[in-house]
Design an enzyme around this catalytic site. Sequence first.
Site, PDB file in Angstrom:
ATOM      1  N   ASP A  55       0.828  -1.211   0.000  1.00  0.00           N
ATOM      2  CA  ASP A  55       0.000   0.000   0.000  1.00  0.00           C
ATOM      3  C   ASP A  55       0.862   1.262   0.000  1.00  0.00           C
ATOM      4  O   ASP A  55       1.979   1.253   0.512  1.00  0.00           O
ATOM      5  CB  ASP A  55      -0.908  -0.029   1.247  1.00  0.00           C
ATOM      6  CG  ASP A  55      -2.083   0.918   1.113  1.00  0.00           C
ATOM      7  OD1 ASP A  55      -2.341   1.419  -0.001  1.00  0.00           O
ATOM      8  OD2 ASP A  55      -2.753   1.164   2.137  1.00  0.00           O
ATOM      9  N   ASN A  72     -11.131  -2.425  -5.304  1.00  0.00           N
ATOM     10  CA  ASN A  72     -10.324  -1.469  -6.078  1.00  0.00           C
ATOM     11  C   ASN A  72     -10.962  -1.073  -7.418  1.00  0.00           C
ATOM     12  O   ASN A  72     -10.530  -0.097  -8.050  1.00  0.00           O
ATOM     13  CB  ASN A  72      -8.897  -1.988  -6.310  1.00  0.00           C
ATOM     14  CG  ASN A  72      -8.013  -1.934  -5.078  1.00  0.00           C
ATOM     15  OD1 ASN A  72      -7.134  -2.753  -4.878  1.00  0.00           O
ATOM     16  ND2 ASN A  72      -8.232  -0.942  -4.216  1.00  0.00           N
TER      17      ASN A  72
END
Length: 264
Positions: free
Chosen positions: A35, A83
């Site tokens: 991330d 996502n």
Amino acid sequence: MHEFETLIERGSPDDFLFRQLDPARLPRHLAIIMDGNGRWAKRRGQARIAGHPAGVEAVRTTVENCARLGIPTLTLYAFSSENWRRPRLEVTMLMRLLQECLRREVPLLNRHGVRLRFIGRLEALSAEIRKALDYAVTMTADNHRMTLNVALNYGGRAEIVDALRAVAREFKVRGRSLDTLTEEDVARHLYTESDPDLLIRTSGEMRLSNFLLWQMAYTEIFVTDTLWPDFNRTHLLEALVAYQRRSRRFGGVETVGVPVPALA
Ligand code: IPE
Ligand code: IPE
Ligand code: MG
């Protein structure tokens, strides 16, 4: 000498970290939530999506380092089922990057003995992407040093639902009652073959974001503020040293050299 050791400069910080590691107690399965690509780019005054190609570099070095260290399974979170909520341009770019990367990196995976697998609802991906996945999986199928699972269109809850559907089908065929369902029955139908011993999440977020929910019941969690494109060998070694200092009790009490007895 350990292959990894030959690449480390003597007296360097990585050498210092590596010497603290017990090669026999490395995680058998390491999972990573990669991330911070967007924040990495923004800090440089660039568009968020410029962070993703930089993230690919960190993937390459991490895969190489894990294979050299002798970690048997590495699972990387590349694209979550949530996502898809991102801007279309970003999603398109991520898929294109994946495709390019698969084509380019097969020789590297073969050189390091890495068998590639994908986990997630792959049927929702485009035919072109699936073709690229199949190619890389087939080309690396005979490698045995490390298994690299890449989570794509992956959601932990969706995985549990898929496992339960498969279990229900199996029970029907075998004429078994669902009242006899065990944890092992569910685990057998999950996408992964083992549970991670260690989870690393970069960029400081203290959450699982729907990753390997079932498998991480007793996983050790290591969160670093480092943004994914900056994650290097030193950060990996730091996480491994921290992991080896943890006391894993699995709900029991500290045992020194005494195996935890199975429940009756
Ligand atoms: C991780 O970086 C990559 C993917 C989720 C594909 P992000 O894109 O989530 O980066 P941040 O969290 O916005 O910084
Ligand atoms: C998790 O990161 C998914 C991947 C790294 C692929 P996100 O950036 O999507 O997670 P949230 O939205 O911050 O929880
Ligand atoms: Mg993020």
